[in-house]
Design a protein around this motif. Structure first.
Motif, PDB file in Angstrom:
ATOM      1  N   GLN A 377     -37.876-117.617 -48.711  1.00 17.32           N
ATOM      2  CA  GLN A 377     -38.204-116.654 -49.782  1.00 17.32           C
ATOM      3  C   GLN A 377     -39.366-117.169 -50.654  1.00 17.32           C
ATOM      4  OE1 GLN A 377     -37.171-113.835 -49.416  1.00 17.32           O
ATOM      5  NE2 GLN A 377     -35.226-113.961 -48.361  1.00 17.32           N
ATOM      6  N   GLN A 378     -40.422-117.582 -49.982  1.00 20.35           N
ATOM      7  CA  GLN A 378     -41.582-118.169 -50.644  1.00 20.35           C
ATOM      8  C   GLN A 378     -42.219-117.231 -51.665  1.00 20.35           C
ATOM      9  OE1 GLN A 378     -42.636-121.182 -50.500  1.00 20.35           O
ATOM     10  NE2 GLN A 378     -44.824-121.282 -50.840  1.00 20.35           N
ATOM     11  N   THR A 379     -42.292-115.947 -51.372  1.00 22.60           N
ATOM     12  CA  THR A 379     -42.943-115.007 -52.287  1.00 22.60           C
ATOM     13  C   THR A 379     -42.184-114.903 -53.604  1.00 22.60           C
ATOM     14  OG1 THR A 379     -43.793-113.745 -50.415  1.00 22.60           O
ATOM     15  CG2 THR A 379     -43.783-112.642 -52.556  1.00 22.60           C
ATOM     16  N   ALA A 380     -40.869-114.743 -53.532  1.00 21.42           N
ATOM     17  CA  ALA A 380     -40.054-114.662 -54.749  1.00 21.42           C
ATOM     18  C   ALA A 380     -40.147-115.959 -55.547  1.00 21.42           C
ATOM     19  CB  ALA A 380     -38.608-114.356 -54.390  1.00 21.42           C
ATOM     20  N   LYS A 381     -40.177-117.082 -54.836  1.00 12.77           N
ATOM     21  CA  LYS A 381     -40.296-118.369 -55.518  1.00 12.77           C
ATOM     22  C   LYS A 381     -41.655-118.516 -56.198  1.00 12.77           C
ATOM     23  CE  LYS A 381     -37.118-120.981 -52.534  1.00 12.77           C
ATOM     24  NZ  LYS A 381     -37.023-121.973 -51.444  1.00 12.77           N
ATOM     25  N   MET A 382     -42.715-118.043 -55.538  1.00 14.87           N
ATOM     26  CA  MET A 382     -44.047-118.117 -56.126  1.00 14.87           C
ATOM     27  C   MET A 382     -44.092-117.340 -57.439  1.00 14.87           C
ATOM     28  SD  MET A 382     -47.060-119.518 -55.614  1.00 14.87           S
ATOM     29  CE  MET A 382     -47.457-119.752 -53.883  1.00 14.87           C
ATOM     30  N   GLN A 383     -43.478-116.169 -57.457  1.00 19.21           N
ATOM     31  CA  GLN A 383     -43.461-115.360 -58.679  1.00 19.21           C
ATOM     32  C   GLN A 383     -42.650-116.058 -59.783  1.00 19.21           C
ATOM     33  OE1 GLN A 383     -40.842-113.535 -60.394  1.00 19.21           O
ATOM     34  NE2 GLN A 383     -42.462-113.051 -61.877  1.00 19.21           N
ATOM     35  N   ALA A 384     -41.452-116.527 -59.449  1.00 18.91           N
ATOM     36  CA  ALA A 384     -40.558-117.090 -60.454  1.00 18.91           C
ATOM     37  C   ALA A 384     -41.045-118.426 -60.991  1.00 18.91           C
ATOM     38  CB  ALA A 384     -39.156-117.244 -59.865  1.00 18.91           C
ATOM     39  N   ARG A 385     -41.682-119.207 -60.132  1.00 17.38           N
ATOM     40  CA  ARG A 385     -42.008-120.583 -60.502  1.00 17.38           C
ATOM     41  C   ARG A 385     -43.436-120.777 -61.006  1.00 17.38           C
ATOM     42  NH1 ARG A 385     -39.274-123.651 -55.216  1.00 17.38           N
ATOM     43  NH2 ARG A 385     -37.106-123.141 -55.737  1.00 17.38           N
ATOM     44  N   ASN A 386     -44.373-119.930 -60.535  1.00 21.51           N
ATOM     45  CA  ASN A 386     -45.777-120.260 -60.774  1.00 21.51           C
ATOM     46  C   ASN A 386     -46.609-119.230 -61.515  1.00 21.51           C
ATOM     47  OD1 ASN A 386     -45.743-122.869 -59.442  1.00 21.51           O
ATOM     48  ND2 ASN A 386     -45.458-121.735 -57.550  1.00 21.51           N
ATOM     49  N   VAL A 387     -46.148-117.987 -61.600  1.00 23.44           N
ATOM     50  CA  VAL A 387     -46.956-116.977 -62.287  1.00 23.44           C
ATOM     51  C   VAL A 387     -47.098-117.313 -63.773  1.00 23.44           C
ATOM     52  CG1 VAL A 387     -47.028-114.566 -63.036  1.00 23.44           C
ATOM     53  CG2 VAL A 387     -46.571-115.114 -60.636  1.00 23.44           C
ATOM     54  N   ALA A 388     -46.010-117.675 -64.429  1.00 28.63           N
ATOM     55  CA  ALA A 388     -46.091-118.037 -65.852  1.00 28.63           C
ATOM     56  C   ALA A 388     -46.955-119.276 -66.049  1.00 28.63           C
ATOM     57  CB  ALA A 388     -44.697-118.267 -66.418  1.00 28.63           C
ATOM     58  N   THR A 389     -46.896-120.216 -65.109  1.00 29.78           N
ATOM     59  CA  THR A 389     -47.731-121.422 -65.185  1.00 29.78           C
ATOM     60  C   THR A 389     -49.217-121.048 -65.121  1.00 29.78           C
ATOM     61  OG1 THR A 389     -45.991-122.722 -64.138  1.00 29.78           O
ATOM     62  CG2 THR A 389     -48.196-123.666 -64.121  1.00 29.78           C
ATOM     63  N   LEU A 390     -49.550-120.157 -64.209  1.00 30.25           N
ATOM     64  CA  LEU A 390     -50.922-119.656 -64.098  1.00 30.25           C
ATOM     65  C   LEU A 390     -51.389-119.050 -65.410  1.00 30.25           C
ATOM     66  CD1 LEU A 390     -51.252-117.769 -60.676  1.00 30.25           C
ATOM     67  CD2 LEU A 390     -52.911-119.372 -61.629  1.00 30.25           C
ATOM     68  N   GLN A 391     -50.565-118.174 -65.950  1.00 33.65           N
ATOM     69  CA  GLN A 391     -50.936-117.489 -67.184  1.00 33.65           C
ATOM     70  C   GLN A 391     -51.104-118.464 -68.334  1.00 33.65           C
ATOM     71  OE1 GLN A 391     -47.539-114.859 -67.047  1.00 33.65           O
ATOM     72  NE2 GLN A 391     -48.770-113.102 -66.393  1.00 33.65           N
ATOM     73  N   ARG A 392     -50.225-119.455 -68.437  1.00 32.13           N
ATOM     74  CA  ARG A 392     -50.331-120.453 -69.507  1.00 32.13           C
ATOM     75  C   ARG A 392     -51.581-121.309 -69.344  1.00 32.13           C
ATOM     76  NH1 ARG A 392     -44.052-122.263 -68.833  1.00 32.13           N
ATOM     77  NH2 ARG A 392     -43.069-120.496 -69.927  1.00 32.13           N
ATOM     78  N   TYR A 393     -51.924-121.618 -68.093  1.00 33.47           N
ATOM     79  CA  TYR A 393     -53.126-122.420 -67.850  1.00 33.47           C
ATOM     80  C   TYR A 393     -54.363-121.683 -68.367  1.00 33.47           C
ATOM     81  CZ  TYR A 393     -56.450-125.487 -65.473  1.00 33.47           C
ATOM     82  OH  TYR A 393     -57.469-126.372 -65.203  1.00 33.47           O
ATOM     83  N   TYR A 394     -54.430-120.389 -68.095  1.00 31.52           N
ATOM     84  CA  TYR A 394     -55.558-119.590 -68.572  1.00 31.52           C
ATOM     85  C   TYR A 394     -55.578-119.513 -70.097  1.00 31.52           C
ATOM     86  CZ  TYR A 394     -57.751-117.852 -64.310  1.00 31.52           C
ATOM     87  OH  TYR A 394     -58.472-117.761 -63.141  1.00 31.52           O
ATOM     88  N   GLU A 395     -54.414-119.379 -70.698  1.00 25.61           N
ATOM     89  CA  GLU A 395     -54.342-119.316 -72.162  1.00 25.61           C
ATOM     90  C   GLU A 395     -54.852-120.606 -72.792  1.00 25.61           C
ATOM     91  OE1 GLU A 395     -50.263-118.538 -72.999  1.00 25.61           O
ATOM     92  OE2 GLU A 395     -50.319-116.480 -72.185  1.00 25.61           O
ATOM     93  N   GLN A 396     -54.597-121.734 -72.134  1.00 22.55           N
ATOM     94  CA  GLN A 396     -54.982-123.029 -72.691  1.00 22.55           C
ATOM     95  C   GLN A 396     -56.433-123.403 -72.401  1.00 22.55           C
ATOM     96  OE1 GLN A 396     -52.246-126.072 -71.411  1.00 22.55           O
ATOM     97  NE2 GLN A 396     -50.459-125.053 -72.289  1.00 22.55           N
ATOM     98  N   THR A 397     -56.921-123.062 -71.190  1.00 19.33           N
ATOM     99  CA  THR A 397     -58.231-123.571 -70.765  1.00 19.33           C
ATOM    100  C   THR A 397     -59.295-122.498 -70.581  1.00 19.33           C
ATOM    101  OG1 THR A 397     -57.789-123.391 -68.386  1.00 19.33           O
ATOM    102  CG2 THR A 397     -56.999-125.390 -69.496  1.00 19.33           C
TER     103      THR A 397
END
Length: 513
Positions: A377-397
């Protein structure tokens, strides 16, 4: 013919209380589940506390899957936890005989014995690890022998407890589910309360549940496995006895439990000598840290590792280029985005220390942590684990996270379905020795990608760009439009095109150069 050295040893005695005498303590814990996680974490921790005189209690285990408990009874409920790995660069080797389990009862044939335990005044704690769906509410009678679902079994047990103690405040219990479900304690409480209502157990029982039974959300973090046949033989030679329940685990562990002073007092096996057992009224920091750093890194790096032809996480860490990618991704792009507080143990330093611990855990050569297993279930895991990380990275940098973009591109390539067979989808990787290998894509979205990948033409960058934009903008996958992150779609498309034209090795080497 040369004999196998692993078989060249005399017959060993089986681990029992006659070969390894152990004290018997009052039964203070009821445990639903016999799996290796419970044996390698809660049961192990209770044993350590018993050895130090901090708990002096035993565990009654309920097995729900079948009525076979011979594995335990033949060894008088003893087993060994073999700890192997690295901590802060130091090799750890430890063998602990766990004698904390007093009895193993089969729910199917010994339910009356389980209910009898509810009347035990010394009982304090209930622990569970069923399955992720094991906490789901099922409408059923709790008066079956036994009830079918775990919440119904628990409700039946708690109702018997309530009736036997007359609703006593002092005889309430602390319930700690360890299933890998968000807010597992709250979910289990909800199921029990609904079953109480469906079974018309009365207002007094509902009141006792509310005020005197504490359901705790908890987070467990430890890799525990059964050893392979060869490892089993080697470990048994080391300890000098036969142990069919031998349990294999890494040195690292964390058990974060949401609770107050009452919970802290009840769980006396936790304390200053067990700092990895954390009891706090809010454990969100620990959940976020594990989800983003450990789980998120697994999800972003697994596709690249597998497409390189590697099999396990330890293989990734032995690969010079892949290990550099993993460390840089984790420490430079993920760790800075994890929310933290200005409190010792929950600050930025605690996040960094956890990341370094995770890298040690990834390097553990004793654990066969298969990449294909992580891909489930890689797709569901990608959404749950990494989408918020992506968004936070953009907010910071306000910049594109280059390594996350490559990890995402590799995920899209991993999801390239080349054939379907009886509803099972398969991808394909080229082998260094020539030829190719098909692998199963165990993901609910495999059919989705099977259709979308057909729009991609070989050596046609424009079709790759269109494919990436289509996937990243799909809110049903990500619960947001990832093309709104400036430059991310272009970076993913560029990396995916390089993976398709230059290959995984050259693309990865250029990314970490």
């Amino acid at each position: 013919m040369t004999a196998d050295p692993l078989d060249a040893h005399p017959t060993m005695a089986k681990l029992t209380r006659s070969t390894h005498p152990a004290p018997v303590f009052p039964e203070k814990i009821l445990q639903f589940g016999t799996g290796v996680l419970l044996r390698g974490l809660p049961d192990y921790l209770v044993q350590k506390a018993n050895n130090e005189g901090r708990f002096e209690g035993s565990i009654v285990v309920v097995k729900s899957t079948d009525s076979q408990t011979d594995e335990f009874s033949e060894q008088d409920n003893l087993y060994t936890v073999a700890v192997r790995g690295f901590q802060q660069g130091q090799e750890v080797t430890e063998n602990v005989i766990v004698s904390a389990i007093s009895r193993v009862l089969a729910a199917q044939t010994q339910w009356s014995e389980v209910l009898k335990l509810a009347r035990n005044p010394k009982l304090q704690i209930i622990v569970s690890n069923t399955t992720e769906i094991g906490l789901n509410y099922v409408e059923e009678s709790i008066f079956q022998n036994p009830p079918q679902s775990f919440p119904a079994k628990l409700t039946s047990f708690l109702y018997e407890r309530f009736r036997s103690v007359g609703g006593s405040k002092a005889k309430g219990l602390v319930v700690i589910p360890t299933e890998l479900v968000t807010d597992n304690g709250l979910k289990l409480r909800d199921a029990v309360e609904r079953l109480a209502q469906f079974n018309e157990l009365g207002k007094l029982f509902t009141k006792w549940l509310k005020f005197h039974v504490r359901f705790c959300n908890s987070l467990v973090d430890r890799i525990v496995t059964r050893p392979t046949d060869d490892s089993q033989k080697i470990l048994q030679q080391e300890v000098g006895y036969e142990d069919s329940l031998l349990t294999f685990t890494e040195p690292y562990y964390l058990w974060a439990i949401e609770g107050d002073d009452r919970v802290r007092e009840t769980l006396s096996f936790a304390g200053p000598s067990s700092p990895q057992i954390i009891i706090d009224e809010d454990i969100n920091f620990y959940k976020e840290r594990k989800l983003r750093v450990l789980n998120g890194t697994h999800t972003l790096t697994m596709p690249l590792g597998y497409l390189l032809g590697l099999e396990t996480v330890a293989d990734e860490m032995r690969h010079p280029t892949m290990s550099k990618f993993i460390e840089s991704l984790m420490l430079n792009e993920i760790v800075p985005t994890v929310p933290h507080y200005d409190i010792p143990g929950m600050d930025k330093a605690a996040v960094t220390q956890f990341a370094n611990d995770v890298l040690d855990r990834f390097r553990n050569p004793h654990l066969d942590h298969l990449l294909l297993k992580i891909s489930l279930q890689q797709t569901a895991k990608m959404q749950a684990r990494n989408v918020a990380t992506l968004q936070r990275y953009y907010e910071q940098t306000h910049e594109v996270p280059k390594l996350m973009a490559l990890g995402f591109a590799a995920y899209l390539l991993f999801m390239k379905v080349v054939r379907e067979e009886h509803g099972q989808f398969f991808g394909e990787i080229a082998l260094a020795s020539g030829g190719s290998l098909n692998y199963p894509i165990q993901d609910d979205k495999a059919g989705y990608f099977y259709g979308d990948w057909k729009t991609v033409k070989e050596r046609a960058p424009a079709t790759v760009q269109t494919f990436v934009q289509s996937v990243l903008s799909d809110k049903t996958l990500w619960q947001t439009d990832l093309t709104t992150l400036p430059g991310f779609s272009d970076a993913v498309a560029k990396d995916l095109n390089l993976l398709l034209t230059k290959g995984v090795v050259k693309t990865l080497e250029s990314a970490v150069a």
